[in-house]
Design an enzyme around this catalytic site. Structure first.
Site, PDB file in Angstrom:
ATOM      1  N   GLY A  22      19.823  -3.419  -7.688  1.00 45.43           N
ATOM      2  CA  GLY A  22      18.968  -2.673  -6.831  1.00 45.43           C
ATOM      3  C   GLY A  22      17.684  -3.731  -6.483  1.00 45.43           C
ATOM      4  N   GLU A  42      26.851  -6.013  -9.529  1.00 43.37           N
ATOM      5  CA  GLU A  42      27.404  -4.505  -9.934  1.00 43.37           C
ATOM      6  C   GLU A  42      28.909  -4.627 -10.008  1.00 43.37           C
ATOM      7  OE1 GLU A  42      25.199  -5.242  -7.588  1.00 43.37           O
ATOM      8  OE2 GLU A  42      23.732  -3.552  -7.729  1.00 43.37           O
TER       9      GLU A  42
END
Ligand code: NAI
Length: 724
Positions: free
Chosen positions: A116, A141
């Site tokens: 993020g 991720e």
């Protein structure tokens, strides 16, 4: 109220939004920091005097991604699709507002920006990075079964083209700032002390206030998905993906789908597509299991959460490694790399020197590839002293024994080393099979004697299995753990048992493969299905790698030691025949279940069907499912037995040790997570069926029956995983 993110405005109307979370070494995304970030954005948009905005960090890194609690809540909270979708869409909106709000945003990336953290930067109109070779920019991720859910799958390919973006998204690789510049992920790399000034220079020039992909005439870099290049690339990527994931991992498949589908529509729709796939991953079991085992529990293990708290921290400065063979040489290398002085002892000087030469080779390679300075290499090498003289053992905080796997030799070197050791020094054995309590009998202080079991090759394998003997003290445990942490490996702690935890369970995988071969299932089916379960390779190939003569030796010894209790299987006579009659020892003499020609790829040994008639040569879906289940469940039931016997003490260690130690299918989250996911009652039922059909080795332990009756799981629900 504490401020995680603050906004300042200078006389030129340039606002700086700084992430600097109090009490943390790294900035992470959580409710607090995101709330503050949104407030800063509100202020920036509300103030007409603000011409442009710089996003930066007050820490040495930028933002490391979502924090543990947030990830836990997403993966282990209620499986409420609506709420998860709203949550993900909310963050998408925040970033979209930055892109489309009419003010220019520059990311001033001072250090690492992951997940993020990087996605925030991608939503800025311009990115400047400090020339900090230690900084890592990436979207990792996928490594924990997720996808970048804050626009990463949409913005990155629109920025650098799908072909360049896909490897970064699918492999989760990160880049240093210079590589990120070359990949066009950042626009500029400047000296660290010029970072904010460079960002400001950009804003005071003619900055972009909108993203290229919001332009009517936007052309997708690399051409459209349905252009000739796109068609070819996605077809190829799809095939490659299936080759590597074998269909076990939903995240890479979802990422590919996000890019493929998302690039065909405007970005807003692409972001909605991303959210839908992101939520589908959260609703499935793979992401949660991978997050728990590969992220949360590995972190806990690395933090030494299970270390005895009342033992003062230790810091090994000097160690002795006994035996400079394959393992000893590797142990010396990783220790010296951690700044530890190493005395490397072997029976003769030439062998000790050869052990040190192993480090020289690795370090020379690092220097020639530009990954290490010559001075650093010389400093590391200078820490290793190859010798035959036990007088040098003096002053060692720890000894690690890695001589031949023979009780007498081990006893002899233990005595010699202990004679030189301070009373509180720890003695660790790297034995792979000999019980620690037995080896400790050669020691005059068995409370300081412990198993420190490395995996081969030592410099690559991340796990160390610490084995408690019957008399090993908590102090020895704590100090062995401190050492493992210092050499940057992940420890799990287990109790003494035949094969300890990892070798014992791994052994069941290869053994079940050989068992099926003896039953008449074609070897190609066994190995192909084995690899398709997500194990690193098929069981027969792995048997060859480990060596059949070793398997024969271990089985014979175990049968002798256990007497009536030994559960003989059809694999025993087959291995005996391969080794004693046919001289097929495995890869090491180029003859095992496979042949290994000098000049050519390995292939299954043609003569195998003469010694085991192949009755099943067609892989029907039912057979494949049964083979798959046998290979995975056989390991899982053994792991459950290890839990019942207290060989492995925590479900978290059992899972981490399985994935990092013997490559147990990572998508499952480990054998214990697999049992939880199947459901303990269902797993017991299946194991009862398998035991009935194939033998008592599948019989579920009482622990599982009790848990099934009470409806229990090994891993606790929301948030409890980290506390295990
Ligand atoms: P190796 O045969 O490569 O090395 C053993 C070394 O010990 C040789 O250099 C030998 O000269 C030396 N040595 C023998 N007797 C000695 C003595 N009396 N004094 C000093 N040095 C002596 O064996 P490897 O593979 O390094 O294994 C060493 C230990 O590590 C064994 O206990 C093995 O079970 C264990 N281990 C091996 C693993 C593997 O994958 N090879 C994995 C984990 C543990």
């Amino acid at each position: 109220m504490t401020q995680n993110v603050t906004l300042t405005v200078d006389a030129d109307g340039i606002a700086t939004i700084t992430w600097d979370m109090p009490g943390r070494s790294m900035n992470v995304m959580n409710d607090g920091s995101l709330g503050d970030f949104v407030s800063c954005l509100d202020k920036a948009f509300a103030d007409d005097a603000i011409k442009g905005v710089i996003l930066t960090s007050g820490k040495k890194d930028f933002v490391a991604g979502a924090d543990l609690e947030m990830i836990q809540r997403m993966c282990f909270g209620p499986k409420d699709a609506r709420a998860l979708t709203d949550n993900a869409a909310h963050f998408q909106k925040i970033l979209r507002r930055m892109e489309t709000g009419g003010k220019p945003f520059v990311a001033a990336i001072n250090g690492t920006a992951l997940g993020g953290g990087l996605e925030i930067c991608l939503a800025c109109h311009y990115r400047v990075a400090a020339d900090n070779p230690r900084a890592q920019l990436g979207l990792p991720e996928v490594k924990i079964g997720l996808l970048p859910g804050a626009g990463g799958t949409q913005r990155l390919p629109r920025m650098i083209g799908a072909q360049a973006a896909l490897p970064l998204l699918l492999e989760g690789k990160s880049l240093d700032p210079k590589a990120a510049l070359a990949a066009k992920i950042v626009d500029e790399v400047v000296p660290a002390d010029d970072l904010l000034a460079a960002a400001k220079r950009y804003l005071l020039g003619t900055p972009r206030k909108a993203q290229p992909w919001d332009d009517k005439g936007f052309k997708q870099p690399g051409g459209p998905v349905h252009g000739p290049g796109g068609m070819q690339m996605f077809t190829f990527a799809n095939a490659m993906l299936h080759k590597t994931t074998k269909g076990n991992y939903p995240a890479p498949k979802a990422i590919l789908a996000c890019v493929y589908e998302g690039l065909q529509v405007p970005i807003e729709a692409g972001l909605r597509i991303e959210t839908r796939y992101f939520v589908s991953l959260l609703l499935g079991s793979v992401a949660g299991n991978m997050v728990r085992s590969l992220f949360i529990n590995v972190q806990e293990a690395n933090k030494l959460s299970s270390r005895p708290k009342d033992v003062p921290r230790s810091d090994a400065k000097k160690i002795t490694v006994l035996g400079a063979g394959m393992m000893g040489a590797g142990i010396a290398y990783v220790s010296a790399m951690a700044g530890i002085e190493v005395v490397l002892i072997d029976a003769d000087q030439a062998s000790a020197d050869k052990g040190k030469a192993y480090s020289q080779d690795l370090l020379d390679k690092a220097v020639s590839k530009g990954r290490m300075a010559e001075a650093k290499r010389d400093q590391v090498l200078g820490l290793i002293m190859p010798t035959t003289d036990y007088a040098h053992v003096k002053g060692s905080d720890l000894v690690i024994e890695a001589v031949f796997e023979t009780r007498e030799i081990k006893a002899d070197v233990t005595k010699k080393a202990e004679a030189m050791l301070a009373a509180d020094a720890i003695f660790g054995s790297n034995t792979s099979t000999l019980p620690i309590s037995g080896l400790a009998e050669a020691s005059v202080r068995p409370e300081n004697f412990i198993g420190i079991h490395f995996f081969s090759p030592v410099d690559k394998m991340p796990l160390v299995e610490i084995i408690m003997g019957a008399k090993t003290s908590p102090t020895a445990r704590a100090r062995a753990m401190d050492y493992v942490q210092k050499i940057k490996k992940t420890p799990i702690v287990v109790n003494d048992s035949r094969g300890f935890y990892t070798s014992r369970c791994f052994g069941t995988y290869v053994s079940e493969g050989i068992e099926m071969l003896a039953e008449g299932i074609a070897p190609a089916i066994i190995d192909n299905v084995g690899a398709a379960t997500g194990m690193p390779r098929g069981p027969l190939e792995l048997s060859d790698d480990v060596a059949l003569d070793l398997a024969y030796k271990v089985r014979s010894q175990t049968a002798k030691d256990l007497g009536d209790k030994y559960l003989a299987t059809a694999a025993d006579p087959l291995i005996a025949k391969m080794v004693t009659e046919l001289g097929r020892f495995g890869r090491k003499n180029r003859k095992g279940f496979y042949d290994y020609p000098e000049n050519g790829p390995k292939h299954l040994w043609q003569g195998l069907s003469d010694i085991v008639p192949q009755k099943i040569t067609e892989g029907s879906p039912e057979l494949i499912e049964e083979v798959r289940k046998r290979l995975l469940y056989r390991q899982a039931v053994e792991a459950a037995r290890c839990m019942e016997e207290g060989v492995v003490m925590a479900a978290a260690d059992a899972d981490v040790g399985a994935i990092m130690g013997w490559g147990f299918a990572p998508w499952t989250g480990g054998p214990i997570s697999l049992i939880d996911t199947v459901g303990v009652a269902k797993f017991v039922e299946e194991c009862d069926r398998l035991a009935q059909k194939y033998g008592a080795r599948f019989a579920p332990p009482q622990l599982l029956r009790d848990m099934a009756a009470k409806g229990e799981t090994f891993h606790k629900a929301v948030g409890a995983a980290a506390a295990e």
